[in-house]
Design a protein around this motif. Sequence first.
Motif, mmCIF file in Angstrom:
data_model
loop_
_atom_site.group_PDB
_atom_site.id
_atom_site.type_symbol
_atom_site.label_atom_id
_atom_site.label_comp_id
_atom_site.label_asym_id
_atom_site.label_seq_id
_atom_site.Cartn_x
_atom_site.Cartn_y
_atom_site.Cartn_z
ATOM 1 N N ARG A 100 54.260 42.661 28.721
ATOM 2 C CA ARG A 100 54.376 41.489 27.838
ATOM 3 C C ARG A 100 53.884 41.818 26.428
ATOM 4 N N ASN A 101 52.739 42.476 26.327
ATOM 5 C CA ASN A 101 52.176 42.804 25.018
ATOM 6 C C ASN A 101 53.049 43.795 24.256
ATOM 7 N N VAL A 102 53.575 44.791 24.945
ATOM 8 C CA VAL A 102 54.443 45.766 24.285
ATOM 9 C C VAL A 102 55.739 45.083 23.832
ATOM 10 N N CYS A 103 56.250 44.138 24.621
ATOM 11 C CA CYS A 103 57.431 43.363 24.213
ATOM 12 C C CYS A 103 57.147 42.584 22.939
ATOM 13 N N LEU A 104 55.989 41.938 22.893
ATOM 14 C CA LEU A 104 55.635 41.164 21.699
ATOM 15 C C LEU A 104 55.494 42.069 20.477
ATOM 16 N N ASP A 105 54.905 43.248 20.662
ATOM 17 C CA ASP A 105 54.819 44.210 19.556
ATOM 18 C C ASP A 105 56.209 44.636 19.093
ATOM 19 N N TYR A 106 57.098 44.862 20.050
ATOM 20 C CA TYR A 106 58.468 45.253 19.723
ATOM 21 C C TYR A 106 59.150 44.153 18.901
ATOM 22 N N ILE A 107 58.982 42.911 19.321
ATOM 23 C CA ILE A 107 59.594 41.784 18.602
ATOM 24 C C ILE A 107 59.025 41.690 17.187
ATOM 25 N N ARG A 108 57.725 41.864 17.046
ATOM 26 C CA ARG A 108 57.101 41.823 15.712
ATOM 27 C C ARG A 108 57.670 42.912 14.817
ATOM 28 N N LYS A 109 57.808 44.112 15.356
ATOM 29 C CA LYS A 109 58.356 45.218 14.564
ATOM 30 C C LYS A 109 59.797 44.940 14.159
ATOM 31 N N GLN A 110 60.567 44.363 15.073
ATOM 32 C CA GLN A 110 61.955 44.029 14.752
ATOM 33 C C GLN A 110 62.013 42.975 13.653
ATOM 34 N N ASN A 111 61.116 42.006 13.681
ATOM 35 C CA ASN A 111 61.077 40.980 12.638
ATOM 36 C C ASN A 111 60.731 41.583 11.286
ATOM 37 N N VAL A 112 59.780 42.514 11.274
ATOM 38 C CA VAL A 112 59.411 43.178 10.022
ATOM 39 C C VAL A 112 60.604 43.959 9.490
ATOM 40 N N ARG A 113 61.283 44.691 10.356
ATOM 41 C CA ARG A 113 62.470 45.447 9.926
ATOM 42 C C ARG A 113 63.547 44.518 9.385
ATOM 43 N N SER A 114 63.742 43.407 10.068
ATOM 44 C CA SER A 114 64.758 42.450 9.640
ATOM 45 C C SER A 114 64.438 41.900 8.252
ATOM 46 N N HIS A 115 63.180 41.542 8.028
ATOM 47 C CA HIS A 115 62.786 41.034 6.713
ATOM 48 C C HIS A 115 62.959 42.103 5.645
ATOM 49 N N TYR A 116 62.617 43.344 5.974
ATOM 50 C CA TYR A 116 62.763 44.445 5.027
ATOM 51 C C TYR A 116 64.237 44.660 4.671
ATOM 52 N N VAL A 117 65.100 44.635 5.662
ATOM 53 C CA VAL A 117 66.535 44.808 5.416
ATOM 54 C C VAL A 117 67.059 43.687 4.537
ATOM 55 N N GLN A 118 66.668 42.455 4.832
ATOM 56 C CA GLN A 118 67.118 41.319 4.019
ATOM 57 C C GLN A 118 66.640 41.455 2.583
ATOM 58 N N ALA A 119 65.397 41.857 2.397
ATOM 59 C CA ALA A 119 64.864 42.030 1.044
ATOM 60 C C ALA A 119 65.593 43.155 0.312
ATOM 61 N N SER A 120 65.896 44.236 1.020
ATOM 62 C CA SER A 120 66.629 45.349 0.408
ATOM 63 C C SER A 120 68.035 44.937 0.000
ATOM 64 N N VAL A 121 68.691 44.172 0.851
ATOM 65 C CA VAL A 121 70.039 43.707 0.542
ATOM 66 C C VAL A 121 70.013 42.795 -0.678
ATOM 67 N N GLN A 122 69.059 41.890 -0.729
ATOM 68 C CA GLN A 122 68.954 40.988 -1.877
ATOM 69 C C GLN A 122 68.678 41.754 -3.159
ATOM 70 N N ALA A 123 67.766 42.718 -3.101
ATOM 71 C CA ALA A 123 67.452 43.511 -4.291
ATOM 72 C C ALA A 123 68.662 44.308 -4.745
ATOM 73 N N THR A 124 69.397 44.858 -3.807
ATOM 74 C CA THR A 124 70.592 45.629 -4.151
ATOM 75 C C THR A 124 71.656 44.740 -4.774
ATOM 76 N N GLU A 125 71.848 43.570 -4.196
ATOM 77 C CA GLU A 125 72.840 42.647 -4.745
ATOM 78 C C GLU A 125 72.470 42.214 -6.157
ATOM 79 N N GLN A 126 71.190 41.949 -6.386
ATOM 80 C CA GLN A 126 70.759 41.561 -7.721
ATOM 81 C C GLN A 126 70.979 42.691 -8.717
ATOM 82 N N THR A 127 70.720 43.905 -8.278
ATOM 83 C CA THR A 127 70.891 45.057 -9.155
ATOM 84 C C THR A 127 72.363 45.296 -9.462
ATOM 85 N N ILE A 128 73.183 45.252 -8.446
ATOM 86 C CA ILE A 128 74.604 45.533 -8.615
ATOM 87 C C ILE A 128 75.269 44.507 -9.526
ATOM 88 N N HIS A 129 74.867 43.255 -9.427
ATOM 89 C CA HIS A 129 75.496 42.196 -10.205
ATOM 90 C C HIS A 129 74.878 42.034 -11.589
#
Length: 127
Positions: free
Chosen positions: A63-92
């Motif tokens: 259970r604890n390792v699953c929760l850690d996995y979910i937390r890491k996935q959320n961090v990655r997801s937020h990072y990807v979203q932030a990178s996409v937004q920054a790239t879009e702002q730069t490109i435009h």
Amino acid sequence: MNKTGFEAFFKEKYSQAYFLALRILHDDEASKDVVADAFELVWRRTQQEKIENISAYLMMSVRNVCLDYIRKQNVRSHYVQASVQATEQTIHNPDYWDVREDKIQAIMGSLDELTPRTRQILKLCYV
């Protein structure tokens, strides 16, 4: 716990641990990885001290390792979203392209000041 005893415990409890992880994560491969990590944690812990209820400890670890996995996935997801937004702002941003072209022209001009061999090496590596 010795190696043979832990191997028997692994064979007996793997399915139960896997289905718990699958119920939490809804991802076959991630569940297998999580269960492997949880068994590793249990193995290391049993080498350091005696665990009263090793089955409960395993399930808690899954259970604890699953929760850690979910937390890491959320961090990655937020990072990807932030990178996409920054790239879009730069490109435009039209200023970005002007500055970029100016930098490229300055770099290409600097290459002409180098010795032929150095210029060739840099062009082969970077251009």
